[in-house]
Design a protein around this motif. Sequence first.
Motif, mmCIF file in Angstrom:
data_model
loop_
_atom_site.group_PDB
_atom_site.id
_atom_site.type_symbol
_atom_site.label_atom_id
_atom_site.label_comp_id
_atom_site.label_asym_id
_atom_site.label_seq_id
_atom_site.Cartn_x
_atom_site.Cartn_y
_atom_site.Cartn_z
ATOM 1 N N UNK A 1 23.576 -53.786 41.480
ATOM 2 C CA UNK A 1 23.365 -53.545 42.910
ATOM 3 C C UNK A 1 23.954 -54.653 43.762
ATOM 4 N N UNK B 1 13.087 -39.800 39.670
ATOM 5 C CA UNK B 1 14.449 -39.756 40.191
ATOM 6 C C UNK B 1 15.365 -40.667 39.380
ATOM 7 N N UNK C 1 17.389 -50.997 51.447
ATOM 8 C CA UNK C 1 17.151 -50.493 50.090
ATOM 9 C C UNK C 1 17.615 -49.043 49.944
ATOM 10 N N UNK C 2 17.492 -48.271 51.026
ATOM 11 C CA UNK C 2 18.034 -46.914 50.940
ATOM 12 C C UNK C 2 19.536 -46.944 50.714
ATOM 13 N N UNK D 1 12.511 -49.284 42.985
ATOM 14 C CA UNK D 1 12.348 -50.372 43.947
ATOM 15 C C UNK D 1 10.864 -50.699 44.172
ATOM 16 N N UNK E 1 27.137 -48.553 36.816
ATOM 17 C CA UNK E 1 26.023 -48.148 37.672
ATOM 18 C C UNK E 1 25.552 -46.727 37.396
ATOM 19 N N UNK E 2 26.473 -45.892 36.971
ATOM 20 C CA UNK E 2 26.091 -44.492 36.731
ATOM 21 C C UNK E 2 25.097 -44.360 35.588
ATOM 22 N N UNK F 1 23.855 -47.004 44.363
ATOM 23 C CA UNK F 1 23.539 -46.932 42.949
ATOM 24 C C UNK F 1 23.846 -45.552 42.373
ATOM 25 N N UNK F 2 23.418 -44.513 43.094
ATOM 26 C CA UNK F 2 23.662 -43.162 42.579
ATOM 27 C C UNK F 2 25.128 -42.775 42.703
ATOM 28 N N UNK G 1 18.635 -57.323 40.381
ATOM 29 C CA UNK G 1 19.614 -56.552 41.139
ATOM 30 C C UNK G 1 21.028 -56.779 40.624
ATOM 31 N N UNK H 1 11.062 -46.045 48.082
ATOM 32 C CA UNK H 1 12.460 -45.915 48.470
ATOM 33 C C UNK H 1 13.036 -44.527 48.238
ATOM 34 N N UNK H 2 12.178 -43.517 48.302
ATOM 35 C CA UNK H 2 12.696 -42.148 48.287
ATOM 36 C C UNK H 2 13.319 -41.882 49.656
ATOM 37 N N UNK I 1 26.857 -42.057 45.747
ATOM 38 C CA UNK I 1 27.231 -41.128 46.814
ATOM 39 C C UNK I 1 28.505 -41.631 47.487
ATOM 40 N N UNK J 1 20.690 -35.904 44.310
ATOM 41 C CA UNK J 1 21.425 -36.861 43.477
ATOM 42 C C UNK J 1 22.196 -36.124 42.380
ATOM 43 N N UNK K 1 22.593 -46.425 35.176
ATOM 44 C CA UNK K 1 21.478 -47.282 35.537
ATOM 45 C C UNK K 1 20.460 -46.502 36.365
ATOM 46 N N UNK K 2 19.180 -46.696 36.044
ATOM 47 C CA UNK K 2 18.129 -46.183 36.920
ATOM 48 C C UNK K 2 17.436 -47.378 37.549
ATOM 49 N N UNK K 3 17.060 -47.262 38.813
ATOM 50 C CA UNK K 3 16.439 -48.417 39.467
ATOM 51 C C UNK K 3 15.213 -47.951 40.246
#
Lengths: 234, 242
Positions: free
Chosen positions: A50, A144, B143-144, A78, A71-72, B150-151, A45, A82-83, B153, A96, A74-76
């Motif tokens: 994160x 995603x 986590x949400x 979980x 961070x932009x 992270x994205x 993390x 976590x959708x 927003x 997104x 980075x793909x993470x």
Amino acid sequence: MKLDIKNLSHTYDIEVLHDLSFQLEGKRSLALLGQSGSGKSTLLRILAGLEKPTLGEVMFNDKRVTDPEYRKGVGFVFQSHNLFPHLTLLDNITLVLEKTRGFTKEAAHKRAMENLATLQLDDQAHKAPRNVSGGQAQRASIARALSVDPEVIFLDEPTSSLDPILTNDVLTAVEELRDSGKDFVFATHVMSFVRDFADYVIFMYKGKIVEHGPPEIMDGPKSEEMRSFMSKVR
Amino acid sequence: MNKFLSHLLAVLLFLGFMVFVVMNQATPVRFERLEGYGGLFLEGFINTVIFSFIALIGSMVTGFLLFLISKSKYQLLRAFDTIFTEIIYGTPLLVMIMIMAFVIGPAFNVFNRPVMGITGLIVYITPYMKNIFRSSFSSITEEQFMAMDLFGFTSYQKYRYIIIPQVVRILMPPLMNNFSLIIKGSALLNVLSVRELFYAQSIFHSRTFATVVGLITMWMLYIIITIPLSQFIRYFERRWSL
């Protein structure tokens, strides 16, 4: 990837990472091994930006991980998918892209469908996360993560909540991304996947890096801690 | 037996029971006694809906405030929430309404009984509203929030596109349940001579002595609101739950 960790410590209520220093260059895929509580999730993390480390400095591909711009890229993925549960798989991606990456509606839709197709989910695009299997949801969350075209993708035990068949499903999907030109950093307990996919391995124990090297070190651990770990997970 | 038929049969069973009960009264039940009192019942019915709605909105506001208080970083405020909630949980609604109208209201020079009665209802429902706000917000995992960060927003986007849409969906069924509780609880306002449905029935009774007719009519009018409401909740849960 190029990784440079200097004197990294991290504390929640207790210290979970103890003064880590570590450099790595020229690898594509880095695996973090260790028992639960070894600090690998925390390290992951922090590397992904994160969490802000309590002490020390971490650079990833020459960018400071605490920098919001980092961070932009980075793909993470979980542990649990976590959708966002109120959106379809498709909308999870388009939201997104439209809101944080400035895509038009059409462009976002096109990109999202491509990513879903990469993970063989194009026929599930309009379903809500609760209406697909855990493996499909986890693959959608990989889609995603991919959609923002990250330099590096982090996976935090992406299959720990899945049964063996779905696990295989998800890990095969990740392996197919090998030639995508992206860096991968992941934590997992599936050793066969580590052997197939990782080209460098870090073993952690109680907040410290005990051993690291190419995946072959898994076959001849030097430390007692890693030997004991390997004998349990094999 | 299929679902529709079994439900139809169950409804008929209840209707049959009601017919039996009505037929077996000592004096014949004559629904034509209602003639000329339609307006009275309608007024009571409408007032019950209006008062309940006011209490719903009011308790949503106070419930949300109490939720914020319970989340406060100040120990004193959290203690206030704990004590207040315990007091309310320990108080019957009827007692709360009487205390509001005859004890607390007068102390602040408010002698308007309907106002104090509805206030009592609002105060009584407040901790229950707090609970549904708490469970709705807590259902959005840490986590949400991490994913949102992270994205990248913005705060506004987080609330507008991710948090509020989820909270509303989780909130709706228990909120409507509370609304049903309020509607039923509002019958107690009759002790303050508030002109709601139960009170309309009492007036009808005192003028006609047609007890059975008045009570059945009132009962049916409550059920006309509450059963569609609970059916709507079920539909909502099926259609929209996360």
